[in-house]
Scaffold this active site. Structure first.
Site, PDB file in Angstrom:
ATOM      1  N   LYS A  78       0.879  -0.806   0.008  1.00 51.10           N
ATOM      2  CA  LYS A  78       0.040  -0.145   0.557  1.00 51.10           C
ATOM      3  C   LYS A  78       1.031   1.028   0.063  1.00 51.10           C
ATOM      4  CE  LYS A  78      -3.884  -0.267   0.069  1.00 51.10           C
ATOM      5  NZ  LYS A  78      -5.024   0.350  -0.922  1.00 51.10           N
ATOM      6  N   GLY A 184     -19.127   7.479  -2.471  1.00 48.59           N
ATOM      7  CA  GLY A 184     -18.028   7.695  -3.400  1.00 48.59           C
ATOM      8  C   GLY A 184     -18.320   6.707  -4.417  1.00 48.59           C
ATOM      9  N   GLY A 187     -19.004   3.122  -3.595  1.00 46.05           N
ATOM     10  CA  GLY A 187     -20.299   3.383  -2.821  1.00 46.05           C
ATOM     11  C   GLY A 187     -21.609   3.355  -4.519  1.00 46.05           C
TER      12      GLY A 187
END
Length: 348
Positions: A78, A184, A187
């Site tokens: 990440k 977002g 979503g």
């Protein structure tokens, strides 16, 4: 520039202040056992750099298990670009930060491959690619797979269907009530797919301007707090993580939880609390793997094929069914079952 080994079980943690932007860039490489660590670049504001490092460490670990459960030849990593609280990134400063991050990725020599994440988009990957070739999720025109969020959303819907099948005996979402928390990139797509499939929706977002989206969906608008505890069939968390903790779980009225948000559990023992309360939870790193599955197709012989990516994304439902079956046989939590599948694949 400083380079540190993490004190957890990560292979590497790299923290560097960008010379162009002055912002800290962080890359956490959790595992390269199955292949190069792949994980998005998150551009986010944190209270301090320690919080940013913790986020990178936790998210990179989740990416290892996400790739492993999905059977991908990838590890977990990440990236984070730390935006100080209150700082507004104008186009010049944003570009400088992205170039700095590209340099950070390049210095890791291919052990980490970046992609878009919260706060970044496909166009940002194009900027990062000016400084490193270890970038995925570039635009289709540039030879990449483009925005992965449609595939993440598609995978989440397949996960919701598998969860409904487990709880209600049918995978169909038609007529089922769902509470989607967070509208977002992912979503909102999840909400649209569910509405199209005939689900009845409650939706919420911290941005009240998203109420227009609720009206377009024919959904009932609620605050995020109310949406979390709405009396619905399925809670669909699609915002930031940590929303399921010892307090919030006791207030849930939904018998099932399946969504796109990463790290939904505030701590791993919340999985047992969900089980004790009879709530079926779809482990987030299984449910939201569609984006990384889509990107993984970029690395396959013959190059990227969206039809193949969709086919692989549909397999999330079957993977989740296997997790639920394993949990039932072992009288354990879906989290423990998913981790067992991941560890089997990592060992293999």
């Amino acid at each position: 520039m400083e380079r540190y080994l993490a004190t957890l079980d990560h292979e590497e943690l790299y923290v560097r202040r960008g010379p162009r932007s002055g912002l800290f860039t962080i890359v956490a490489v959790h595992s390269t056992v199955r292949g190069p660590s792949l994980g998005g670049c998150r551009l986010w504001s944190y209270a301090d750099n320690r919080a940013a490092v913790r986020d990178a460490l936790r998210l990179s670990e989740g990416m290892t298990y996400k790739s492993a459960v999905a059977g991908l030849a990838l590890g977990g990593g990440k990236g984070v670009i730390v935006r100080p609280p209150g700082l507004v990134l104008d186009p010049r400063l944003r570009r400088a930060a992205l170039l700095d991050f590209g340099d950070t990725v390049e210095r890791l020599g291919g052990s980490y491959v970046t992609a878009e994440d919260v706060g970044t988009a496909t166009r940002d990957m194009t900027v990062i690619a000016q400084r490193t070739r270890h970038v995925s999720g570039l635009s289709r025109r540039a030879g990449g797979s483009g925005d992965p969020s449609p595939f993440t959303a598609l995978g989440v819907v397949h996960a919701i269907e598998a969860t409904c099948e487990r709880v209600f005996g049918s995978a169909s979402v038609r007529g089922r009530s769902m509470s989607v928390v967070g509208l977002g990139h992912v979503g909102l797509r999840v909400a649209r797919l569910l509405a199209r499939a005939g689900a009845t929706l409650v939706v919420a977002d911290i941005d009240r301007a998203k109420r227009d989206e609720a009206r377009a969906l024919g959904a009932r608008w609620a605050t995020p707090a109310r949406a979390m505890t709405a009396p619905v069939d399925v809670l669909v968390p699609c915002a930031l993580g940590g929303v399921l903790d010892h307090d919030s779980v006791t207030q849930l009225q939904a018998p099932a939880v399946a969504g796109a948000a990463n790290n939904q559990l505030a701590s791993s023992d919340v999985a047992q609390l969900l089980l004790d309360r009879g709530v079926v939870w779809a482990p987030d790193f299984v449910a939201n793997a569609g984006g990384i599955i889509n990107i993984a197709v970029e690395f396959e012989p013959g190059g990227y094929d969206p039809a193949r990516a969709r086919m692989r994304t549909r397999e999330i439902g079957d993977t989740l069914r296997r997790v639920f079956d394993t949990a039932a046989v072992g009288a354990t939590t879906p989290l423990a079952a998913a981790m067992s599948v991941a560890r089997e694949n990592l060992a293999a």
